[in-house]
Scaffold this motif. Sequence first.
Motif, short mmCIF file in Angstrom:
data_model
loop_
_atom_site.label_atom_id
_atom_site.label_comp_id
_atom_site.label_asym_id
_atom_site.label_seq_id
_atom_site.Cartn_x
_atom_site.Cartn_y
_atom_site.Cartn_z
N GLU A 16 0.82 -1.19 0.00
CA GLU A 16 0.00 0.00 0.00
C GLU A 16 0.86 1.26 0.00
O GLU A 16 2.03 1.24 0.37
CB GLU A 16 -0.91 -0.01 1.23
CG GLU A 16 -1.91 -1.16 1.24
CD GLU A 16 -2.79 -1.10 2.47
OE1 GLU A 16 -2.51 -0.26 3.35
OE2 GLU A 16 -3.74 -1.89 2.55
N VAL A 17 0.27 2.34 -0.43
CA VAL A 17 0.93 3.63 -0.34
C VAL A 17 0.99 4.02 1.12
O VAL A 17 0.00 3.92 1.85
CB VAL A 17 0.14 4.69 -1.14
CG1 VAL A 17 0.77 6.05 -0.96
CG2 VAL A 17 0.09 4.31 -2.61
N THR A 18 2.14 4.44 1.59
CA THR A 18 2.29 4.76 3.02
C THR A 18 2.33 6.27 3.22
O THR A 18 2.84 7.01 2.38
CB THR A 18 3.57 4.14 3.58
OG1 THR A 18 4.70 4.60 2.81
CG2 THR A 18 3.50 2.62 3.50
N ARG A 19 1.80 6.71 4.35
CA ARG A 19 1.85 8.13 4.70
C ARG A 19 3.30 8.57 4.87
O ARG A 19 4.13 7.84 5.39
CB ARG A 19 1.10 8.37 6.01
CG ARG A 19 -0.37 8.61 5.80
CD ARG A 19 -1.04 9.08 7.07
NE ARG A 19 -2.36 9.59 6.77
CZ ARG A 19 -2.63 10.83 6.39
NH1 ARG A 19 -1.65 11.69 6.26
NH2 ARG A 19 -3.85 11.21 6.14
N GLY A 20 3.56 9.80 4.44
CA GLY A 20 4.90 10.34 4.59
C GLY A 20 5.85 9.96 3.47
O GLY A 20 7.00 10.40 3.45
N LEU A 95 8.09 7.07 -4.69
CA LEU A 95 6.83 6.79 -5.37
C LEU A 95 6.65 7.71 -6.57
O LEU A 95 7.02 8.89 -6.52
CB LEU A 95 5.68 7.00 -4.37
CG LEU A 95 4.24 6.91 -4.87
CD1 LEU A 95 3.91 5.48 -5.27
CD2 LEU A 95 3.28 7.38 -3.77
N VAL A 96 6.10 7.18 -7.65
CA VAL A 96 5.73 7.98 -8.81
C VAL A 96 4.21 7.99 -8.93
O VAL A 96 3.58 6.92 -8.96
CB VAL A 96 6.33 7.41 -10.12
CG1 VAL A 96 5.90 8.26 -11.32
CG2 VAL A 96 7.84 7.35 -10.01
N LEU A 110 6.44 0.44 -16.28
CA LEU A 110 7.08 1.61 -15.66
C LEU A 110 7.75 1.23 -14.35
O LEU A 110 8.86 1.70 -14.04
CB LEU A 110 6.03 2.71 -15.41
CG LEU A 110 5.58 3.51 -16.64
CD1 LEU A 110 4.42 4.43 -16.29
CD2 LEU A 110 6.74 4.34 -17.20
N GLU A 111 7.10 0.37 -13.57
CA GLU A 111 7.71 -0.05 -12.30
C GLU A 111 8.99 -0.85 -12.55
O GLU A 111 9.98 -0.71 -11.82
CB GLU A 111 6.71 -0.87 -11.49
CG GLU A 111 5.59 -0.02 -10.89
CD GLU A 111 4.63 -0.82 -10.03
OE1 GLU A 111 4.58 -2.06 -10.19
OE2 GLU A 111 3.94 -0.21 -9.20
N VAL A 118 4.68 2.69 -8.82
CA VAL A 118 3.97 3.66 -9.66
C VAL A 118 2.47 3.47 -9.44
O VAL A 118 1.97 2.34 -9.45
CB VAL A 118 4.30 3.45 -11.15
CG1 VAL A 118 3.50 4.42 -12.02
CG2 VAL A 118 5.79 3.62 -11.40
N ILE A 119 1.74 4.57 -9.20
CA ILE A 119 0.29 4.50 -9.15
C ILE A 119 -0.28 5.60 -10.05
O ILE A 119 0.38 6.62 -10.29
CB ILE A 119 -0.28 4.65 -7.72
CG1 ILE A 119 0.07 6.03 -7.12
CG2 ILE A 119 0.19 3.54 -6.82
CD1 ILE A 119 -0.61 6.27 -5.79
#
Length: 449
Positions: A16-20, A95-96, A110-111, A118-119
């Motif tokens: 998952e995308v993480t905060r920060g 992250l992109v 891309l990844e 990448v999201i």
Amino acid sequence: MSTFEFGRDAGDLEGEVTRGARAIVVLPDIRKKGGGLGEDAEVRLSEGQGLARAIGIEVVDAFVLPIRAVRPATLFGEGQVERIGVALAQNEAELVIVDGSLSAIQQRNLEEKLKHKVIDRTGLILEIFGERAATAEGRLQVELAHLDYQAGRLVRSWTHLERQRGGFGFLGGPGETQIEADRRMIRNRMARLRRELEQVRRTRGLHRDRRQRAPWPIIALVGYTNAGKSTLFNRLTGAGVMAEDLLFATLDPTMRAIRLPGVEKAILSDTVGFISDLPTQLVAAFRATLEEVTAADVIVHVRDISNPATAQQKAEVEEILADLGVIGEDGSSVPIIEAWNKWDLLAPDERDMRRDLITHGVPEVPVVPISAVTGEGVTDLLERLSSLLTGGAQELELTVPLSDGQRLAWLHAHGEVLSERQVEDEAGMPSLRLNVRLSPKDLGRFTRI
């Protein structure tokens, strides 16, 4: 093209995308056949950064990449992919975020090239909704949207999905691959979620029918995300709904009672904000929630009039309202008032120009300039709402038995009682003869009591 060696291996990119997290935001500006974003590119890029910040991501760089020929494998050209890689290295980003739509193949490629997660815009909005959903219904809707999004992207998962599960007994054989098993599990979970949401939809429909039978009109706040709906909702109701300078600060609909001039009680509903390129998965999943708008007596379209893209945002909102059936193909719709919010942020000459537009009737619907923060114009908005809700009211003379306290109380609560005197009805029973002003809708409700 050179291969980027920094970052993690492709197999470590899941999660998952993480905060920060440190991220760069890349806006693809596709310019086929003379199209493209043009002057709106910077506004759209700023919105993409706002979406990232809304989930606690630190944006360390952001730029627009013009695309004249879409590459099926990566969307971007080789030189552009290399530029993204250099930006990742220089800013030590993790992250992109591509502020556009990526196919599963493009995302995977891309990844693999960038060795970083990448999201795309849809994935980012789904992450925000997943974090913000507070109610059981909201979580169901977001999970369904996530699964719908993931179902077509199992191709980007890594090698473990290529393994086969062997059969056993006389039903043996090559078995099913892990990716097929995962797809089946997702389909089963989505079917269960849809059944649960259908039950929620029926329950919400029953509640909506009950409200329609009740005597109180419903006012729905709609608008582009971050236009100030929740701030206005809090000012009108005194509620503590989350209202911050964030995209999608609130997701779950909230309802509160308010009083208007000449209207004893009305129900004010705050709805989820709209946005351009709202993922189709979310529109479908949140349809039950958005259907609240269709039951409204009046819609207040809250617009951030200080935003350079306010006209484009209005078009996006109206497109979704039309999709919901609020605005019919023949132009008919639920009565709409535009609240031009953040009026206090406009320069004096800009105010004068927009006030001239209102004076000369340029907007197609009634417009009230307001500031939900300072309260400027809010009283005018309430008076305009009152006049819309009581429009077409007619003066009637009604005789009601004194013993019928329920109907007498209803008339005083929902009509404008001009005069009353005590009389005897045809049976000689004490009654009240009232001169009252009622709208046709309220008259119909009164006759059903």
